[in-house]
Design a protein around this motif. Structure first.
Motif, PDB file in Angstrom:
ATOM      1  N   ARG A 266      29.578  77.924  39.740  1.00 44.18           N
ATOM      2  CA  ARG A 266      30.167  77.358  41.080  1.00 44.18           C
ATOM      3  C   ARG A 266      31.669  77.223  41.101  1.00 44.18           C
ATOM      4  NH1 ARG A 266      26.972  77.902  45.265  1.00 44.18           N
ATOM      5  NH2 ARG A 266      24.855  77.053  45.010  1.00 44.18           N
ATOM      6  N   LEU A 267      32.131  76.889  40.175  1.00 42.04           N
ATOM      7  CA  LEU A 267      33.663  76.506  40.124  1.00 42.04           C
ATOM      8  C   LEU A 267      34.676  77.533  39.788  1.00 42.04           C
ATOM      9  CD1 LEU A 267      33.556  72.505  39.193  1.00 42.04           C
ATOM     10  CD2 LEU A 267      33.521  73.677  41.387  1.00 42.04           C
ATOM     11  N   ALA A 268      34.215  78.543  38.854  1.00 38.34           N
ATOM     12  CA  ALA A 268      35.163  79.447  38.569  1.00 38.34           C
ATOM     13  C   ALA A 268      35.665  80.458  39.311  1.00 38.34           C
ATOM     14  CB  ALA A 268      34.464  80.190  37.115  1.00 38.34           C
ATOM     15  N   PRO A 269      36.428  81.402  39.339  1.00 42.04           N
ATOM     16  CA  PRO A 269      36.942  82.493  40.085  1.00 42.04           C
ATOM     17  C   PRO A 269      35.582  83.318  40.384  1.00 42.04           C
ATOM     18  CG  PRO A 269      38.647  82.091  38.642  1.00 42.04           C
ATOM     19  CD  PRO A 269      37.559  81.252  38.212  1.00 42.04           C
ATOM     20  N   GLU A 270      35.615  83.604  41.379  1.00 44.78           N
ATOM     21  CA  GLU A 270      34.224  84.511  41.745  1.00 44.78           C
ATOM     22  C   GLU A 270      34.190  85.659  41.086  1.00 44.78           C
ATOM     23  OE1 GLU A 270      32.526  87.046  45.708  1.00 44.78           O
ATOM     24  OE2 GLU A 270      34.818  86.007  45.960  1.00 44.78           O
TER      25      GLU A 270
ATOM     26  N   ALA B 219      31.755  84.243  38.269  1.00 42.27           N
ATOM     27  CA  ALA B 219      30.807  83.337  38.417  1.00 42.27           C
ATOM     28  C   ALA B 219      29.324  84.197  38.108  1.00 42.27           C
ATOM     29  CB  ALA B 219      30.513  83.428  39.999  1.00 42.27           C
ATOM     30  N   GLU B 220      29.127  85.511  38.184  1.00 37.44           N
ATOM     31  CA  GLU B 220      28.169  86.041  37.633  1.00 37.44           C
ATOM     32  C   GLU B 220      28.030  86.237  36.135  1.00 37.44           C
ATOM     33  OE1 GLU B 220      27.296  90.052  39.520  1.00 37.44           O
ATOM     34  OE2 GLU B 220      26.930  89.186  41.326  1.00 37.44           O
ATOM     35  N   LEU B 221      29.076  86.467  35.739  1.00 38.93           N
ATOM     36  CA  LEU B 221      29.333  86.215  34.186  1.00 38.93           C
ATOM     37  C   LEU B 221      28.680  85.015  33.626  1.00 38.93           C
ATOM     38  CD1 LEU B 221      29.991  87.852  31.568  1.00 38.93           C
ATOM     39  CD2 LEU B 221      32.392  86.719  31.745  1.00 38.93           C
ATOM     40  N   ALA B 222      29.129  84.178  34.191  1.00 37.94           N
ATOM     41  CA  ALA B 222      28.562  82.488  33.653  1.00 37.94           C
ATOM     42  C   ALA B 222      27.409  82.360  33.740  1.00 37.94           C
ATOM     43  CB  ALA B 222      29.300  81.467  34.349  1.00 37.94           C
ATOM     44  N   PHE B 223      26.660  82.718  34.985  1.00 38.34           N
ATOM     45  CA  PHE B 223      25.287  82.855  35.001  1.00 38.34           C
ATOM     46  C   PHE B 223      24.409  83.909  33.971  1.00 38.34           C
ATOM     47  CE2 PHE B 223      21.296  83.272  38.151  1.00 38.34           C
ATOM     48  CZ  PHE B 223      20.908  81.805  37.678  1.00 38.34           C
TER      49      PHE B 223
END
Length: 226
Positions: free
Chosen positions: A93-97, A100-104
């Motif tokens: 939610r808070l990282a650069p766009e 975001a997918e990498l974190a998920f």
């Protein structure tokens, strides 16, 4: 499953799991309950979907405070998974766009590894391969197992089959990523496994929080093979 749908579903499932954990603490411990009441309020905020990034950041802060308060995870593996999901969601939610997918995706990969590594640790242990480890779980476990269930310790053939069924399911779990139907079958079986542990040993926290991570691996598979 789209990224936004999977992300939102994971947030809701995690929030419900944290509410359950917090209410459980309230029922058994009266000291320091204000922190758990705060977590319930933050989860309700997250469920409403208003500024989810801020709600997640506040929940993450309370998790760090609880780690300090209890000198580590409050309830072992289930709290570790809760913190993992919360960390990945907060980053998504808070990282650069572009991250975001990498974190998920990291959450989905860790869920897969949680099963495979568990299976590997069991299969290299001769006591698990012989069925003795599972027999000892029923014979000596401090969990609230009834006397009738303790009698299962004297059924070695059944426990040997049960132990190998669990090990093979966990070891084969990564292969489920090869096909959507295989993944659905694998998740159904692992959910049944967690549910059985909740019923037999009272490990209810594992059931709810592990299910909370399932949307991430469903999305990850669609991302990899789509």
């Amino acid at each position: 499953m789209s990224f936004d749908t999977a992300l939102r579903l994971t947030e809701c499932l995690m929030a419900l799991a944290i509410i359950q954990q917090s209410l459980e603490h309230r029922a058994t411990e009266r000291r320091g309950t204000w922190m758990f009441l705060l977590r319930i309020a933050l989860c309700l905020w997250l469920l409403m979907g208003l500024m989810p990034g801020a709600a997640l950041a506040c929940l993450f802060a309370t998790s760090l405070a609880l780690l300090h308060r209890f000198q580590g995870p409050y309830n072992g593996g289930s709290d570790k998974m809760t913190l993992l999901i919360l960390t990945c969601l907060t980053a998504a939610r808070l990282a650069p766009e572009r991250y975001a997918e990498l974190a998920f995706a990291y959450l989905g990969a860790q869920l897969m590894l949680s099963y495979f590594v568990s299976g590997w640790i069991k299969v290299i242990n001769p006591e698990w391969r012989s069925g003795r480890a599972l027999a000892d779980v029923f014979r000596f476990s401090a969990y609230p197992v009834s006397e009738g269930l303790r009698a299962l310790a004297h059924r070695p053939r059944m426990l040997w089959l049960g132990g190998w069924a669990v090990m093979l399911l966990e070891l084969a779990f990564p292969l489920a990523l090869l096909h959507p139907l295989a993944l659905m079958a694998a998740l159904t079986l692992t959910a049944a496994f967690h549910f059985a542990n909740a019923c037999l040993f009272g490990l209810n926290r594992f059931f709810w929080i592990w299910l909370g991570a399932y949307p991430s691996i469903l999305w990850l598979q669609s991302r990899l093979i789509g």
